[in-house]
Design a protein around this motif. Structure first.
Motif, PDB file in Angstrom:
ATOM      1  N   ALA A 257       7.584  -0.197  11.389  1.00 46.92           N
ATOM      2  CA  ALA A 257       7.789  -0.701  10.024  1.00 46.92           C
ATOM      3  C   ALA A 257       7.145   0.221   8.992  1.00 46.92           C
ATOM      4  O   ALA A 257       6.145   0.896   9.269  1.00 46.92           O
ATOM      5  N   LYS A 258       7.732   0.244   7.815  1.00 47.92           N
ATOM      6  CA  LYS A 258       7.133   0.934   6.680  1.00 47.92           C
ATOM      7  C   LYS A 258       6.370  -0.109   5.877  1.00 47.92           C
ATOM      8  O   LYS A 258       6.933  -0.858   5.086  1.00 47.92           O
ATOM      9  N   LEU A 259       5.067  -0.161   6.090  1.00 50.06           N
ATOM     10  CA  LEU A 259       4.229  -1.197   5.496  1.00 50.06           C
ATOM     11  C   LEU A 259       3.402  -0.613   4.367  1.00 50.06           C
ATOM     12  O   LEU A 259       2.715   0.392   4.540  1.00 50.06           O
ATOM     13  N   GLU A 260       3.474  -1.239   3.222  1.00 54.79           N
ATOM     14  CA  GLU A 260       2.724  -0.774   2.062  1.00 54.79           C
ATOM     15  C   GLU A 260       2.064  -1.968   1.383  1.00 54.79           C
ATOM     16  O   GLU A 260       2.740  -2.919   0.984  1.00 54.79           O
ATOM     17  N   TYR A 261       0.729  -1.933   1.282  1.00 59.35           N
ATOM     18  CA  TYR A 261       0.002  -2.971   0.562  1.00 59.35           C
ATOM     19  C   TYR A 261      -0.042  -2.596  -0.910  1.00 59.35           C
ATOM     20  O   TYR A 261      -0.729  -1.646  -1.301  1.00 59.35           O
ATOM     21  N   VAL A 262       0.712  -3.311  -1.728  1.00 62.38           N
ATOM     22  CA  VAL A 262       0.688  -3.054  -3.169  1.00 62.38           C
ATOM     23  C   VAL A 262      -0.645  -3.494  -3.740  1.00 62.38           C
ATOM     24  O   VAL A 262      -1.287  -2.794  -4.518  1.00 62.38           O
ATOM     25  N   LYS A 263      -1.086  -4.682  -3.332  1.00 59.00           N
ATOM     26  CA  LYS A 263      -2.408  -5.185  -3.707  1.00 59.00           C
ATOM     27  C   LYS A 263      -2.886  -6.054  -2.569  1.00 59.00           C
ATOM     28  O   LYS A 263      -2.382  -7.156  -2.370  1.00 59.00           O
ATOM     29  N   LYS A 264      -3.838  -5.569  -1.804  1.00 59.69           N
ATOM     30  CA  LYS A 264      -4.288  -6.285  -0.628  1.00 59.69           C
ATOM     31  C   LYS A 264      -5.084  -7.516  -1.037  1.00 59.69           C
ATOM     32  O   LYS A 264      -6.008  -7.428  -1.842  1.00 59.69           O
TER      33      LYS A 264
END
Length: 301
Positions: A257-264
């Protein structure tokens, strides 16, 4: 709760129900497939003392009728339009779909065999053959209230009633209760220490942010036979295999998966700075170990 959610999400399709009608409530139909689904769900929750099928069928029918009456009234009051409820419904729908997917990935998973069940029984005597029950009187207080003066008082006290009087005198908020633990509920080392401690000696158990000021009032044997334990062990082993499938599948999907935390989220880290691990989906395990630590009071080391 899940069945209620499914009823709510299907409320626009009431006229599309198929199957033999088994009851009508204010014009709304309950069909044989709905009743069979209710029976199937109830069967997953029944223990070994389950009622005969006819009695279970009647109970399921009455439960469907009660639920339909409540659903109709909820819809009449437009409860289904509450934004908070819509979020709850979506969450349960997601869980149901995920559970169905994991079950499809499990394929034709074999039931645990007798040898596997017997092996688990023999490996955990504290849960079955040597199971014991501890009757414990408790005074529950907040962790910060367990002060040095209170510990000193417990060290010199001979009964929990004296401790309760001290708490009242010093205006320490507390709740008194009687609780039964089995050796299956407790970590093995705690169960062993309780047996060595014996009756009426005072000790402390920590349960999260609470302290349990305790006295053991009774200790008795309560063994479980292999035949009685077998269904419980089988359910546990099946659940464990399903959790292993869930963990494997999540690991596989995360790796691609391409996982990106915009704001954790701030609460994704626990108080110790470690990531919070999500519990894999699955049914509740029959044996639940409580997160309890035991510390010494009145000579207990």
């Amino acid at each position: 709760m899940l069945l209620t959610v499914m009823n709510l999400t299907a409320c626009d399709d009431q006229k599309k129900k198929n199957g033999q009608v088994v009851a009508r409530i204010n014009g709304e139909e309950i069909t044989a497939p709905q009743l069979e689904a209710e029976l199937q769900y109830a069967g997953r929750l029944q223990d070994d003392s389950a009622a005969p099928r006819q009695a279970t069928r009647e109970q399921a029918m009455e439960a469907l009728i009660d639920r339909q009456l409540l659903l109709d009234e909820a819809l009449r009051n437009k409860i289904d339009r509450d934004p908070a409820l819509i979020q709850i419904i979506e969450r349960f729908k997601t869980q149901a779909v995920v559970q169905a997917y994991l079950e499809s990935r499990s394929g034709d998973q074999e039931q645990p065999g007798k040898a596997e069940i017997d092996s688990y029984f023999q490996a955990h005597p504290e849960m079955f053959a040597h199971r014991k029950v501890f009757e414990v009187e408790q005074l529950i207080i907040a962790d910060p209230d367990f002060s040095a003066p209170l510990k000193a008082m417990m060290d010199s006290s001979r009964s929990l009633s004296q401790v309760a009087a001290w708490l009242r005198q010093n205006k320490v908020a507390h709740v008194q209760r009687h609780y039964s633990y089995s050796s299956a509920d407790l970590p093995p080392e705690v169960g062993s220490r309780l047996q060595r401690l014996g009756r009426n000696h005072l000790f402390v158990m920590k349960d999260g942010e609470r302290d349990l000021l305790c006295a053991l009032t009774e200790l008795r044997d309560s063994p479980v036979t292999p035949d009685a334990a077998a269904p419980q062990i089988e359910r546990y082993l099946m659940n464990k295999k399903m959790q292993e499938i869930a963990i494997s599948e999540i690991t596989r999907l995360r790796s691609t998966a391409k996982l990106e935390y915009v704001k954790k989220p701030a609460d994704s880290i626990d108080s110790k700075g470690s990531p919070v691990v999500a519990t894999p989906p699955g049914k509740q395990q029959p044996v639940v170990r409580k997160s309890i630590e035991m510390s010494g009071v009145a000579g207990l080391e």
